[in-house]
Motif scaffolding. Sequence first.
Motif, PDB file in Angstrom:
ATOM      1  N   LEU A   1       0.829  -1.205   0.000  1.00 36.95           N
ATOM      2  CA  LEU A   1       0.000   0.000   0.000  1.00 36.95           C
ATOM      3  C   LEU A   1       0.862   1.254   0.000  1.00 36.95           C
ATOM      4  O   LEU A   1       0.542   2.242  -0.682  1.00 36.95           O
ATOM      5  CB  LEU A   1      -0.926  -0.002   1.221  1.00 36.95           C
ATOM      6  CG  LEU A   1      -2.052  -1.043   1.228  1.00 36.95           C
ATOM      7  CD1 LEU A   1      -2.861  -0.932   2.501  1.00 36.95           C
ATOM      8  CD2 LEU A   1      -2.948  -0.862   0.012  1.00 36.95           C
ATOM      9  N   GLY A   2       1.953   1.223   0.765  1.00 38.06           N
ATOM     10  CA  GLY A   2       2.856   2.369   0.787  1.00 38.06           C
ATOM     11  C   GLY A   2       3.495   2.609  -0.571  1.00 38.06           C
ATOM     12  O   GLY A   2       3.636   3.752  -1.010  1.00 38.06           O
ATOM     13  N   ALA A   3       3.878   1.518  -1.245  1.00 36.10           N
ATOM     14  CA  ALA A   3       4.480   1.659  -2.579  1.00 36.10           C
ATOM     15  C   ALA A   3       3.476   2.239  -3.564  1.00 36.10           C
ATOM     16  O   ALA A   3       3.812   3.117  -4.375  1.00 36.10           O
ATOM     17  CB  ALA A   3       4.979   0.297  -3.061  1.00 36.10           C
ATOM     18  N   VAL A   4       2.218   1.775  -3.492  1.00 38.90           N
ATOM     19  CA  VAL A   4       1.184   2.305  -4.381  1.00 38.90           C
ATOM     20  C   VAL A   4       0.918   3.776  -4.080  1.00 38.90           C
ATOM     21  O   VAL A   4       0.794   4.600  -4.987  1.00 38.90           O
ATOM     22  CB  VAL A   4      -0.112   1.477  -4.247  1.00 38.90           C
ATOM     23  CG1 VAL A   4      -1.256   2.151  -5.001  1.00 38.90           C
ATOM     24  CG2 VAL A   4       0.096   0.068  -4.763  1.00 38.90           C
ATOM     25  N   GLY A   5       0.836   4.117  -2.785  1.00 35.15           N
ATOM     26  CA  GLY A   5       0.589   5.512  -2.410  1.00 35.15           C
ATOM     27  C   GLY A   5       1.701   6.439  -2.875  1.00 35.15           C
ATOM     28  O   GLY A   5       1.444   7.531  -3.393  1.00 35.15           O
TER      29      GLY A   5
END
Length: 350
Positions: free
Chosen positions: A87-91
Amino acid sequence: MKNRNSLTRQLSVAMATLALVAVVVSTAAFYIVYAVLERLRIVAPLPPGVADTTGLDVGITLAACVIGVALALAVAVRLARRIVQPLGAVGEAARRIAEGDLTTRITPVRAAHGEAALLIADFNAMADRLQRMSDDVKLWNAQIAHELRTPLTILRGRLQGAKDGVFPLDDELVVGLMKQVEGLTRLVEDLRSVSLAESGRLELMVADLDLAAELLEMRPELDSMLTPAGFGLELALQPGMVRGDAARIRQAVIALVDNARRHASPCIVRIEVGFGGAGATITVADRGPGLAPGFEANAFRQFARGGASVGGSGLGLSVVQAIARAHGGDAVYRRTGDSSLFQVILPQPR
């Protein structure tokens, strides 16, 4: 980073609390059940003077709580990493794209599995599409400016020359100016057709059509296009009905014939109409060099030109495909022997 830590902390606290509650509830349930069994005389009561709870019992309960909370924290941290890292990478990638960096892609995350891996793949696919759309817009702007510059320059020069008396305002000049205007009109109409088709708003005046009759009626117009360039025309028309827009189908056929006139050596251009399981097929065949190897996949893209292209706006085939798809069909290219075949496939009426 704060959001990532916050989510990790929330998962850890939730798991630790759940473990603590489970241990406490299990211990309380044990004492309650034992007390009920003792009251019902199912188990013997403790002898007088013997305490129900000893220090060892309390120690075991506390140890169970500590171990349970520690295991829950370990599981929560591991689970949080597997959830939060993708999720952090996508954000982070989404923020970079929002700032205008459309080349951003998410590298594979080892902790990503299942839905998280699918999310990353979908995000990268979306980013690829956004970049292609952005590149297409830039290409469109550059190509439109390029295509409009030449005829507008000619018109302006001829009109300025006529105004200054350099060119006599005779029929020859007017005919030349009209040709430039017709070219501009055709370019604008092609751009309009492709744009409307891309947005799904290309309007069709649909009716039942006899393709053979429509194309036979077009023969004088097609002859006037081909004969001056040294081409001949051959028609092989199978009678049959389709559901379509006569004007748009004519536009597609003219575009294909013009494509053959521009890129093939003088030959017989053969137009066929056939019917089969896929529907009606309009085939325009010539004995030109055909599309260059590797160019077939891009031939129907806007402003696409092969290495041997001569003139034209690069919109003809894209207009043909747009019209075919607006009818629920498609446009394809095939090479058979020494012939190049451009085909428009139209669904038959149900």
